[in-house]
Write a protein that holds these residues in place. Structure first.
Motif, mmCIF file in Angstrom:
data_model
loop_
_atom_site.group_PDB
_atom_site.id
_atom_site.type_symbol
_atom_site.label_atom_id
_atom_site.label_comp_id
_atom_site.label_asym_id
_atom_site.label_seq_id
_atom_site.Cartn_x
_atom_site.Cartn_y
_atom_site.Cartn_z
ATOM 1 N N GLY A 76 1.200 -1.447 0.454
ATOM 2 C CA GLY A 76 0.105 0.050 0.304
ATOM 3 C C GLY A 76 1.126 0.851 0.076
ATOM 4 N N LEU A 77 1.749 1.180 0.704
ATOM 5 C CA LEU A 77 3.043 2.315 1.088
ATOM 6 C C LEU A 77 4.003 2.638 -0.205
ATOM 7 C CD1 LEU A 77 4.403 4.597 2.357
ATOM 8 C CD2 LEU A 77 6.390 2.742 2.932
ATOM 9 N N VAL A 78 3.887 2.045 -1.360
ATOM 10 C CA VAL A 78 4.265 1.595 -2.612
ATOM 11 C C VAL A 78 3.281 2.658 -3.225
ATOM 12 C CG1 VAL A 78 5.573 0.222 -4.001
ATOM 13 C CG2 VAL A 78 6.334 -0.068 -1.934
ATOM 14 N N VAL A 79 2.148 1.637 -3.309
ATOM 15 C CA VAL A 79 1.479 2.022 -4.213
ATOM 16 C C VAL A 79 1.192 3.337 -4.318
ATOM 17 C CG1 VAL A 79 -1.414 2.099 -4.947
ATOM 18 C CG2 VAL A 79 -0.080 -0.120 -4.662
ATOM 19 N N ALA A 80 0.802 4.068 -2.612
ATOM 20 C CA ALA A 80 0.431 5.648 -2.291
ATOM 21 C C ALA A 80 1.760 6.391 -2.781
ATOM 22 C CB ALA A 80 0.236 5.523 -0.781
ATOM 23 N N LEU A 81 2.408 6.024 -2.691
ATOM 24 C CA LEU A 81 4.405 6.736 -3.211
ATOM 25 C C LEU A 81 4.066 6.562 -4.620
ATOM 26 C CD1 LEU A 81 7.212 5.219 -0.344
ATOM 27 C CD2 LEU A 81 5.289 8.327 -0.616
ATOM 28 N N GLU A 82 3.837 6.241 -5.398
ATOM 29 C CA GLU A 82 3.498 5.894 -6.791
ATOM 30 C C GLU A 82 2.567 6.465 -6.900
ATOM 31 O OE1 GLU A 82 4.705 5.614 -10.827
ATOM 32 O OE2 GLU A 82 5.636 4.295 -8.504
ATOM 33 N N GLY A 83 1.419 7.160 -6.446
ATOM 34 C CA GLY A 83 -0.025 7.799 -7.241
ATOM 35 C C GLY A 83 1.401 9.445 -6.456
ATOM 36 N N LEU A 84 1.286 9.668 -5.530
ATOM 37 C CA LEU A 84 1.894 10.979 -5.185
ATOM 38 C C LEU A 84 3.010 11.503 -5.550
ATOM 39 C CD1 LEU A 84 1.574 12.817 -3.040
ATOM 40 C CD2 LEU A 84 3.290 12.079 -1.136
ATOM 41 N N LEU A 85 3.526 10.805 -6.570
ATOM 42 C CA LEU A 85 5.315 11.141 -7.420
ATOM 43 C C LEU A 85 4.957 11.674 -7.941
ATOM 44 C CD1 LEU A 85 7.931 9.086 -5.832
ATOM 45 C CD2 LEU A 85 7.487 11.445 -5.413
ATOM 46 N N ALA A 86 3.366 10.550 -8.995
ATOM 47 C CA ALA A 86 3.054 10.689 -10.442
ATOM 48 C C ALA A 86 2.248 12.766 -10.246
ATOM 49 C CB ALA A 86 1.906 9.643 -11.172
ATOM 50 N N ASN A 87 1.916 12.505 -9.153
ATOM 51 C CA ASN A 87 0.675 13.497 -9.172
ATOM 52 C C ASN A 87 2.359 15.205 -9.315
ATOM 53 O OD1 ASN A 87 -1.132 12.817 -8.758
ATOM 54 N ND2 ASN A 87 -1.674 12.889 -6.401
ATOM 55 N N PHE A 88 3.948 14.936 -9.019
ATOM 56 C CA PHE A 88 4.867 15.983 -9.452
ATOM 57 C C PHE A 88 5.348 15.466 -10.816
ATOM 58 C CE2 PHE A 88 3.273 16.055 -4.681
ATOM 59 C CZ PHE A 88 3.955 17.336 -4.267
ATOM 60 N N GLY A 89 4.881 15.069 -11.517
ATOM 61 C CA GLY A 89 5.853 14.541 -12.138
ATOM 62 C C GLY A 89 6.622 13.469 -12.810
ATOM 63 N N VAL A 90 6.792 12.460 -11.343
ATOM 64 C CA VAL A 90 8.036 11.159 -11.628
ATOM 65 C C VAL A 90 7.651 10.424 -12.479
ATOM 66 C CG1 VAL A 90 9.601 10.582 -9.631
ATOM 67 C CG2 VAL A 90 8.713 12.066 -9.409
ATOM 68 N N ALA A 91 8.338 10.146 -12.998
ATOM 69 C CA ALA A 91 8.040 9.113 -14.124
ATOM 70 C C ALA A 91 7.513 8.323 -13.486
ATOM 71 C CB ALA A 91 9.531 8.409 -14.918
ATOM 72 N N SER A 92 6.881 7.402 -13.643
ATOM 73 C CA SER A 92 6.243 6.245 -13.492
ATOM 74 C C SER A 92 6.641 4.495 -13.679
ATOM 75 C CB SER A 92 4.814 5.473 -13.338
ATOM 76 O OG SER A 92 4.443 4.835 -13.020
ATOM 77 N N PRO A 93 7.572 4.183 -13.301
ATOM 78 C CA PRO A 93 7.374 3.764 -11.702
ATOM 79 C C PRO A 93 8.811 4.858 -11.670
ATOM 80 C CG PRO A 93 8.287 2.090 -12.475
ATOM 81 C CD PRO A 93 7.839 1.710 -13.686
ATOM 82 N N PHE A 94 8.707 5.245 -9.782
ATOM 83 C CA PHE A 94 9.569 5.640 -9.342
ATOM 84 C C PHE A 94 10.765 4.914 -9.128
ATOM 85 C CE2 PHE A 94 7.242 4.985 -5.920
ATOM 86 C CZ PHE A 94 7.891 4.091 -4.971
ATOM 87 N N GLU A 95 11.872 4.922 -9.455
ATOM 88 C CA GLU A 95 13.534 3.918 -9.096
ATOM 89 C C GLU A 95 13.749 3.752 -8.035
ATOM 90 O OE1 GLU A 95 15.922 5.424 -12.214
ATOM 91 O OE2 GLU A 95 14.176 5.344 -14.374
#
Length: 100
Positions: free
Chosen positions: A45-64
């Motif tokens: 859940g943490l990784v999925v939530a971080l993925e969504g949060l970072l995507a909002n800031f334009g970080v490529a998915s998935p973050f590395e």
């Protein structure tokens, strides 16, 4: 830089984000195997939530790579819907949160 010898593998898991609706259905593998299911689901859940949060800031998915004060998360996506996450414990002296 920090020597990788100082890193301790805490968790390693593989998940498929489109499988099922529950966290347990998405997890294909989790190490260590004796980790309680609630902890496995929290880690996912943490990784999925971080993925969504970072995507909002334009970080490529998935973050590395994401490093917090205590942990470093390394994320690989060998196939479009297959994620591999390695969670390392950091020594207390490590620098604070960064993402790239």
């Amino acid at each position: 830089g920090m020597s990788n010898a100082a890193l301790q593998l805490e968790q390693l898991f593989i998940f498929h984000p489109r499988l099922g609706s529950e966290a347990g259905e998405k997890l294909l593998y989790f190490h260590p195997e004796h980790t309680p299911l609630a902890e496995q689901h929290n880690a996912l859940g943490l990784v999925v939530a971080l993925e969504g949060l970072l995507a909002n800031f334009g970080v490529a998915s998935p973050f590395e790579l994401l490093a917090t004060a205590q942990r470093r998360y390394v994320v690989l996506q060998p196939e479009p819907s297959l994620w591999l996450v390695a969670v390392h414990m950091l020594p207390p002296s490590a620098p604070a949160a960064t993402a790239r």
